[in-house]
Design an enzyme around this catalytic site. Sequence first.
Site, PDB file in Angstrom:
ATOM      1  N   ASN B 389     -28.892  45.191  90.683  1.00 22.83           N
ATOM      2  CA  ASN B 389     -28.441  45.409  89.315  1.00 22.83           C
ATOM      3  C   ASN B 389     -27.075  44.766  89.067  1.00 22.83           C
ATOM      4  OD1 ASN B 389     -27.739  46.374  86.797  1.00 22.83           O
ATOM      5  ND2 ASN B 389     -28.547  48.407  87.131  1.00 22.83           N
ATOM      6  N   ASP B 390     -26.027  45.374  89.596  1.00 20.28           N
ATOM      7  CA  ASP B 390     -24.676  44.881  89.293  1.00 20.28           C
ATOM      8  C   ASP B 390     -24.455  43.441  89.756  1.00 20.28           C
ATOM      9  OD1 ASP B 390     -24.017  47.313  88.146  1.00 20.28           O
ATOM     10  OD2 ASP B 390     -23.495  48.164  90.099  1.00 20.28           O
ATOM     11  N   VAL B 391     -25.118  43.050  90.860  1.00 23.55           N
ATOM     12  CA  VAL B 391     -24.878  41.712  91.411  1.00 23.55           C
ATOM     13  C   VAL B 391     -25.564  40.608  90.598  1.00 23.55           C
ATOM     14  CG1 VAL B 391     -24.508  42.552  93.754  1.00 23.55           C
ATOM     15  CG2 VAL B 391     -26.793  41.843  93.049  1.00 23.55           C
ATOM     16  N   VAL B 392     -26.366  40.996  89.580  1.00 20.67           N
ATOM     17  CA  VAL B 392     -26.973  39.982  88.705  1.00 20.67           C
ATOM     18  C   VAL B 392     -26.522  40.191  87.260  1.00 20.67           C
ATOM     19  CG1 VAL B 392     -28.988  39.614  90.155  1.00 20.67           C
ATOM     20  CG2 VAL B 392     -29.074  41.378  88.394  1.00 20.67           C
TER      21      VAL B 392
END
Lengths: 98, 469
Positions: B389-392
């Site tokens: 989630n956060d890394v994309v």
Amino acid sequence: MNDGFLALYIFMLAAFTGKEIIGRVPVILHTPLMSGSNFVHGIVLVGAMIALAHAESPLAIAIGFIGVILGAGNAAGGYVVTERMLEMFKSSKNEKKD
Amino acid sequence: MDMQTLLVTLAKASYLLAALLFILGIKRMSSPVTARTGIKWAGVGMVIATLATFAITRGHNIGWILGGIAIGVIPTWLWGRKVAMTDMPQMVALFNGMGGGSAAAIGAGELLKFSQPGAAAPAMATLALAVVGALIGAISMTGSIIAWAKLDGRMDKRFTFAGQKAVNFAVFAAAVLAGLALVFWKLDANLVVVFFVLALAFGVLMTLPIGGADMPVVISLYNAFTGLAVAFEGYAMGIEALIVAGMVVGAAGTFLTQLMAKAMNRPLSNVLFSNFGASGAGSDIAGTQKPIEAADAASLLYMADKVVIVPGYGMAVAQAQHKIWELSQALIKAGKEVRFAIHPVAGRMPGHMNVLLAEAGVPYDLIADMDEINPEFKTTDVAIVIGANDVVNPAARTDKASPIYGMPILDVVDARQTIVIKRGKGTGFAGIENALFYADNTRMLYADGKEAANQLIAELKAIEGGGGH
């Protein structure tokens, strides 16, 4: 050369060595590498064994004994989990042999 | 040369050999081709050093030594053999804590020896490094145990109270003062006890307020701490192998910690002294999340030439990595180019995701890291995001108000089509909305990771069996 300074040189050179050898590590190996370096500081076991061997009083023996248990746990556990992780790294090109 | 001198010389030579094997071993572990032999070289070094130590201890307290080794080795070996790959980070934390504890115990033994009435006064450098090593080792031990408990889900993710920073600072300052007093004022046994209680307490206090997302950095930091503690105690005891091995790990660990903190765009001071998610939630996102059925997603994949799979820790939690690899194999068989894109902090430690994929049988040459894969998203037909989630989240590139602004991300948003496999509409670990999920060319496949992969495999088979080319 003065012994204290000799040790400082060892500290300094070992520190550069540590930084250099990890500097070229690809991210995919960071976890096994952290685990592997975690195993390497299990060498503390040797220090704890020597401390325990020199211990005379019951208190010193107790402290040395705890040190040996913890150091041996660090080394053995660190080795097993690192080896297990690295065993799984295979290439699709050379499946057959190592 | 008498027997004892000869033995000591031989032992010292063995330590030199062990130190060399450690350095070469770590170096070999830095390439996937040689990594597997690297740990074995280091292991041989450890065995040589341990055996040599038996030669110079001349059987003093041999029963205690052998008993201690047995008690230390047997349970950790058995436990390490069977622990799940997803639990590796906490195991590393635990074993690291043991090493820190061992260094602290050596320090305690040395200090008690020095503090005995009639004992010869140690050299200032020896005493000072014994104290510093004990302090760092003790902090590393209790800190690692808290990190282990948190990652293992045995403790609430974060523990905060009013005035926490002041209390932590006071305890740390008191520990340092006690250490200084030991070195410069008086080597008193009671003071040694106070010093250790403070150091152990600080390790706990320092780790309590840190959240799970930051644990990789913390474990890496404690790994470096233990290395330094081992090096300093090695100096105090005059054992070169400890100095070299400890210092190499201390330096490598510090460097690795910096790499991780950089990859997360979180300066180390932020990790240690502030709480994640305390800043604003970022700008609002327009649009809606557009759902897709497995059958439609499968046909998108069927039409694609190039597929990039972006796994996150959510995939590992769902134990979906084997199924995802099965899906990838089906795609490869159908002639597609398939790659896995890994963010530096995917999983719970850098590289953890690689281990999980390797466990499922994914060859490492199909796995690409962020810098390698980011330019390729533009030519990617379908990107599958599973459990990440956060890394994309493109907000890291565009939204200055977002708490993750500036964090390097995988540019999935550049792909022609994106399929996000996700359980529900909730936000990620950091609690931030993700604009990628609302993008025009993104479709949401709401399902458990394993289930979704199963459906996609089945639907893909149905398409191939039904129509063909």
